[in-house]
Design an enzyme around this catalytic site. Sequence first.
Site, mmCIF file in Angstrom:
data_model
loop_
_atom_site.group_PDB
_atom_site.id
_atom_site.type_symbol
_atom_site.label_atom_id
_atom_site.label_comp_id
_atom_site.label_asym_id
_atom_site.label_seq_id
_atom_site.Cartn_x
_atom_site.Cartn_y
_atom_site.Cartn_z
ATOM 1 N N HIS A 1 -14.905 136.837 97.833
ATOM 2 C CA HIS A 1 -15.289 136.978 96.423
ATOM 3 C C HIS A 1 -14.718 135.839 95.588
ATOM 4 O O HIS A 1 -15.220 135.567 94.481
ATOM 5 C CB HIS A 1 -14.821 138.330 95.888
ATOM 6 C CG HIS A 1 -15.605 138.830 94.717
ATOM 7 N ND1 HIS A 1 -16.239 137.999 93.811
ATOM 8 C CD2 HIS A 1 -15.864 140.096 94.287
ATOM 9 C CE1 HIS A 1 -16.846 138.720 92.883
ATOM 10 N NE2 HIS A 1 -16.637 139.999 93.152
ATOM 11 N N GLU B 1 -37.474 134.450 98.061
ATOM 12 C CA GLU B 1 -38.638 134.221 98.926
ATOM 13 C C GLU B 1 -38.287 133.232 100.028
ATOM 14 O O GLU B 1 -38.078 132.049 99.786
ATOM 15 C CB GLU B 1 -39.805 133.674 98.104
ATOM 16 C CG GLU B 1 -41.094 133.497 98.873
ATOM 17 C CD GLU B 1 -41.910 134.780 98.981
ATOM 18 O OE1 GLU B 1 -42.259 135.122 100.133
ATOM 19 O OE2 GLU B 1 -42.178 135.407 97.957
#
Length: 453
Positions: free
Chosen positions: A169, A394
């Site tokens: 993180h 995508e």
Amino acid sequence: MGTIYQGPPSLLEDLKVTVHNSSLVFPSQETQIRSMFLSNIDQVLNFDVETLHFFPSHKDFPPQIVADKLKNAIAKILVPYDFLAGRLKLNSETFRLEIDCNAAGAAYVVASSEYTLDEIGDLVYPNPAFEQLVCKSSNFLKPEDHPLCVFQMTSFKCGGFAMGISTSHATFDGLSFKHFLDNLAALTHNKPLAVTPNNDRHLLTARSPPRVTFSHPELVQLKIPVGQDSNPTVFEATQEDLAFNIFRLTSDNINNLKGKAKATSGAHPKARVTGFNVVTAHIWRCKALSCDTGNNMDRLSTILYAVDIRPRLNPPLPPSYAGNAVLTAYATAPCKELNEGPFVKLVEMVSEGSRRMTDEYARSVIDWGELYKGFPHGEFLVSSWWRLGFDEVEYPWGKPRYSCPVVYHRKDIILLFPDIKEGGESNSGVNVLVALPSNEMEKFQSLFHKFLA
């Protein structure tokens, strides 16, 4: 009325995953060897975040082709994101964490499951066995070697696959990780980067000298001797047995909550009636009133939630800032007010927590982190994955059927995440993941439906 998500009657406890290949992937071009400064926000996020991205089969992209394209794209992306190929280190002089950008590589694992994607079951319902789709073992590395980024590509018998990604993180927040995925997808298309990352963490350096200009009740100081690298976690895991439920709010439920708030908003003009604010206010009320505290209605309840500070600073941070640029907003109220007050008042308090996060407030938080070791502190945190858009990325083999974090049940963290999109249609509803002791869960469930009615 919101519903309790009906998970599968039984969960696969073993996905029967076999690892076929484990390796390190290095940047495709030479990168600068350097030490990378980490901001005070990055410093306290020294733990891993694991996400899963499930894809159906694609006739033009069988898993082996995907595995090769993905590996090549990772090598390319480690050039603009050179820090991902580095390693965390503690500076012995400043006692601060830094990233040693040493091109040591990201880990890449290719595996397979004996099941089809459909046999894996409901992807929305967090199955503990999903942990098998994210690499945890580094037995192919030296014991002291801990990559900041680990990919696992697991194929299913049907030709579908899961892309499991584990990152520290300290490297990304949700928005910058979404940009990373957009760039990874662009490289698998052999296209230029969708977003050029801004890797300058000095943009969030503390002022000199530090100036803490607010009281910051949302932060708690930890008593850690100078030089001791304890790296405690933000929220400690509980040893209690927890019941677990997913509460589904449809777009109609959310519009109903907005309607309740707007009906009396004239007396509370500062209330921003947004989907996030009304859902968060609803959860806050249910969670606070379900706590096993002997019905003490004078008890103060504090909710925490993340706010993106990129547009709030002066000058604003670049939207492409690749580090952590979220801080914890808070709202506090007596349980009596949460129970009896108008719903719009709760929405107003949640709104105020976000509005409080000005440039000066954010800089004061960062300066506080320069002076003290500490973390956000409250009754619980709402962690929203609702609109990050990971499932909109995508790739050549299409968009994910579903993207989600690997979930670990925590009493003090309530997760918001999107529903699965059926037939490619958008879904503006949200799933609320709650883990509580069974007696508190019964109260939460009752209140959840009561306040929706």
